[in-house]
Design an enzyme around this catalytic site. Structure first.
Site, PDB file in Angstrom:
ATOM      1  CG  PHE A 151      -1.802  -1.244   1.284  1.00 43.69           C
ATOM      2  CD1 PHE A 151      -2.915  -1.373   0.460  1.00 43.69           C
ATOM      3  CD2 PHE A 151      -1.480  -2.289   2.141  1.00 43.69           C
ATOM      4  CE1 PHE A 151      -3.695  -2.518   0.499  1.00 43.69           C
ATOM      5  CE2 PHE A 151      -2.263  -3.434   2.190  1.00 43.69           C
ATOM      6  CZ  PHE A 151      -3.377  -3.556   1.366  1.00 43.69           C
ATOM      7  CG  ASN A 227      -4.884   0.987  -5.056  1.00 44.08           C
ATOM      8  OD1 ASN A 227      -4.669   1.520  -3.971  1.00 44.08           O
ATOM      9  ND2 ASN A 227      -3.922   0.574  -5.844  1.00 44.08           N
ATOM     10  N   GLY A 276      -4.104  10.250 -11.065  1.00 42.82           N
ATOM     11  CA  GLY A 276      -3.289   9.628 -12.112  1.00 42.82           C
ATOM     12  C   GLY A 276      -2.335   8.648 -11.468  1.00 42.82           C
ATOM     13  CB  CYS A 279      -1.391   2.463  -8.342  1.00 38.42           C
ATOM     14  SG  CYS A 279       0.207   1.743  -7.983  1.00 38.42           S
ATOM     15  CE  LYS A 339       2.232  10.298  -4.925  1.00 42.52           C
ATOM     16  NZ  LYS A 339       1.830   9.445  -3.837  1.00 42.52           N
TER      17      LYS A 339
HETATM   18  C1  UDX Z   1      -1.642   4.703  -4.736  1.00 41.06           C
HETATM   19  C2  UDX Z   1      -2.200   4.200  -3.389  1.00 41.06           C
HETATM   20  O1  UDX Z   1      -2.428   5.309  -2.526  1.00 41.06           O
HETATM   21  C3  UDX Z   1      -1.254   3.197  -2.753  1.00 41.06           C
HETATM   22  O2  UDX Z   1      -1.824   2.688  -1.561  1.00 41.06           O
HETATM   23  C4  UDX Z   1      -1.041   2.069  -3.752  1.00 41.06           C
HETATM   24  O3  UDX Z   1      -0.243   1.073  -3.248  1.00 41.06           O
HETATM   25  C5  UDX Z   1      -0.469   2.615  -5.037  1.00 41.06           C
HETATM   26  O4  UDX Z   1      -1.373   3.586  -5.576  1.00 41.06           O
HETATM   27  P1  UDX Z   1       0.139   6.494  -5.560  1.00 41.06           P
HETATM   28  O5  UDX Z   1      -0.228   6.084  -6.950  1.00 41.06           O
HETATM   29  O6  UDX Z   1       1.569   6.643  -5.219  1.00 41.06           O
HETATM   30  O7  UDX Z   1      -0.465   5.452  -4.496  1.00 41.06           O
HETATM   31  O8  UDX Z   1      -0.557   7.905  -5.308  1.00 41.06           O
HETATM   32  P2  UDX Z   1      -1.649   8.525  -4.338  1.00 41.06           P
HETATM   33  O9  UDX Z   1      -0.988   9.329  -3.292  1.00 41.06           O
HETATM   34  O10 UDX Z   1      -2.601   7.513  -3.895  1.00 41.06           O
HETATM   35  O11 UDX Z   1      -2.358   9.542  -5.355  1.00 41.06           O
HETATM   36  C6  UDX Z   1      -2.976   9.065  -6.556  1.00 41.06           C
HETATM   37  C7  UDX Z   1      -3.544  10.200  -7.363  1.00 41.06           C
HETATM   38  O12 UDX Z   1      -4.695  10.741  -6.740  1.00 41.06           O
HETATM   39  C8  UDX Z   1      -2.620  11.388  -7.594  1.00 41.06           C
HETATM   40  O13 UDX Z   1      -2.739  11.820  -8.931  1.00 41.06           O
HETATM   41  C9  UDX Z   1      -3.117  12.452  -6.632  1.00 41.06           C
HETATM   42  O14 UDX Z   1      -2.848  13.752  -7.077  1.00 41.06           O
HETATM   43  C10 UDX Z   1      -4.603  12.148  -6.642  1.00 41.06           C
HETATM   44  N1  UDX Z   1      -5.305  12.561  -5.403  1.00 41.06           N
HETATM   45  C11 UDX Z   1      -4.991  11.973  -4.221  1.00 41.06           C
HETATM   46  C12 UDX Z   1      -6.315  13.515  -5.479  1.00 41.06           C
HETATM   47  O15 UDX Z   1      -6.620  14.053  -6.555  1.00 41.06           O
HETATM   48  N2  UDX Z   1      -6.970  13.842  -4.315  1.00 41.06           N
HETATM   49  C13 UDX Z   1      -6.693  13.273  -3.113  1.00 41.06           C
HETATM   50  O16 UDX Z   1      -7.350  13.633  -2.124  1.00 41.06           O
HETATM   51  C14 UDX Z   1      -5.668  12.316  -3.055  1.00 41.06           C
END
Ligand code: UDX
Length: 469
Positions: A151, A227, A276, A279, A339
């Site tokens: 995670f 996810n 984006g 994952c 992000k």
């Molecule tokens: C994600 C999961 O959180 C993690 O548990 C899994 O193992 C892998 O996928 P990650 O892809 O690194 O992790 O990014 P995450 O921090 O989850 O953000 C994903 C996307 O959602 C980003 O583009 C971020 O900008 C967006 N986001 C996140 C939002 O738009 N709003 C939010 O409140 C949180």
């Protein structure tokens, strides 16, 4: 314990480095010899906080690098599979890398081992791995297959690993469960947290974490469902943001009001230009494919994906409604990574927006603290890359904030105001208080909040005003 980690991408590198920090002996295996040489020479191929420190701490001591998977399997008690599972054209996960790794592991199973699936995979993969390993000649009594989903968020992957909310372990035998309990013992017993050398604890971390033992199928579903749920939260708040815009409410207030209900929770409730990364987009498609195959039409997931795409298009429409025409406009762009805190541009909504604006004939001057090298490989023409946020803003018809980097939320607004051609900021991540932006002379457009408008004086007028003063 002696462990092998196969695949030295994000997940494999972080997993290997963190297990070494827990006191285990790790061999990181990759079939890319160049990567192995680079890692041995001290290179760190990804931008990930604390990873360089951990690799430097353990390289050549508790972490070794190898291209020989069979040998690594032979000398390990636990073998983690952390290779890629890219999406196929139809959206389900391509498991051919996992299969070929399982084949090779088979030849190294000479005494009891636990083979652990760490990559995100559809339900039944653990069963398949077991079948393949047996098919290739290993004694079924000499190994178990476990599922131990990660995670990890990019940018905070190391602390996510060492200070997890929970550890999920899917097994089919008590023997395998015991091995996994031992492996994570330094975390679940709290031993790691008392060490002087431990990677610093994030503020919200609760320790020690709980280890949840399930069946392998449940563990596989936990990963996909987690996810999908998080992506659903983001799409939900983005949909609410659209309503807020129509009725003149403030989505930040609404999100705060919803999120403080402990049943809902405030995290992953930030509206923006959509999710984006490597994952969420891939896992949602894969989960939808898994559901379909099992006979369930999971239309909720389709809607989550649709809202996410629409969010980007909405933002583009907003930019158009502010600028009127696109051709020849100079736009400052802050953020290219998917992000903040990472150099990853995979499925980045920021990058997709930049590509769209380029197609519309805009000229872009972009800045990202980490992702520019990667972005340069994709964005060939029409884009200049700036040395910092202020350079990106210089002479801009409008400034766009597309990634939630902390530094973009702390800009010197006075200085910024003097650099832009027109004081217009379109913020796709809601990093600023609209009232503050207006105070500093900006017309400010964000997501799910009313536009905050000011008299749009040009930098030239501002300079003249200053002269007169
Ligand atoms: C994600 C999961 O959180 C993690 O548990 C899994 O193992 C892998 O996928 P990650 O892809 O690194 O992790 O990014 P995450 O921090 O989850 O953000 C994903 C996307 O959602 C980003 O583009 C971020 O900008 C967006 N986001 C996140 C939002 O738009 N709003 C939010 O409140 C949180």
């Amino acid at each position: 314990m002696r462990i092998a980690v196969v695949g030295s991408g994000y997940v494999g590198l972080v997993t290997g480095a963190c297990f070494a920090d827990l006191g285990h002996e790790v061999v990181l295996v990759d079939n890319d010899e160049k990567k192995i040489v680079a890692l041995r020479n001290g290179e760190v191929p990804i931008h990930e906080r604390f990873l360089p420190e951990l690799l430097a701490r353990h390289r050549g001591q508790r972490i070794k690098f190898s291209a020989d998977l069979q040998a690594a399997t032979r000398e390990s008690e636990v073998v983690f599979i952390a290779v890629g599972t890219p999406p196929t054209e139809s959206g389900d996960a391509d498991l051919s890398y996992v299969e070929s790794v399982a084949r090779e592991i088979s030849g190294g199973v000479d005494e009891y081992k636990v083979v652990v699936e760490k990559s995100t995979v559809p339900v039944y993969t653990s069963q398949w791995i077991r079948t393949i390993i047996i098919r290739d000649g290993a004694d079924p009594a000499l190994f178990d297959v476990a599922s131990n989903p990660e995670f990890l968020r990019e940018g905070t992957a190391v602390t996510d690993f060492l200070y997890p909310d929970r550890i999920v372990v899917g097994v089919e035998s008590e023997r395998a469960a015991e091995v996994m309990r031992q492996l994570y013992g330094p975390l679940t017993s709290g031993w790691y947290y008392g060490r002087g050398e431990a990677i610093p604890r994030p503020e919200a971390a609760k320790t020690p974490p709980r280890l949840i033992v399930t069946s392998t199928k449940s563990a596989e579903l936990i990963k996909h469902a987690s996810n999908a749920f998080l992506a659903m939260k983001i799409s939900f708040i983005n949909a609410v943001a659209s309503i807020c815009e129509s009725v003149g409410a403030n989505v930040e207030q609404v999100s705060d009001g919803i999120g403080t209900d402990s049943r809902i929770g405030s995290r992953f409730m930030n509206p923006g230009i959509g999710y984006g990364g490597s994952c969420f987009p891939k896992d949602l498609m894969a989960f939808r494919a898994v559901a379909k195959e099992s006979g369930y039409d999971f239309r909720l997931l389709e809607e989550v994906i649709r809202i996410n795409e629409e969010q980007r298009h909405r933002f583009l429409r907003k930019v158009r409604s502010v600028l009127w025409t696109f051709r020849g406009k100079r736009l400052g762009v802050l953020g290219l990574a998917f992000k903040g805190g990472t150099d990853d541009i995979r499925e980045s909504p920021a990058l997709l927006l930049v590509q769209e604006l380029l197609r519309e004939g805009c000229h872009i001057c972009a800045y990202d603290p980490a992702a520019m090298e990667r972005a340069k490989e994709v964005l060939k023409s029409g884009v200049e890359f700036a040395a910092d946020a202020y350079e990106a803003a210089t002479g801009a018809d409008a400034l766009l904030i597309l990634t939630e980097w902390e530094e973009f939320a702390a800009l010197d607004l006075e200085r910024l105001r003097t650099l832009v051609k027109y004081p217009i900021v379109l913020d796709g991540r809601n990093l600023y208080d609209p009232a503050v932006m207006v105070e500093h002379g900006f017309s400010y457009y964000s997501v799910g909040r009313a536009a905050a408008l000011t008299e749009e004086t040009t930098a030239r007028t501002l300079a003249k005003k200053k002269e007169r003063a």
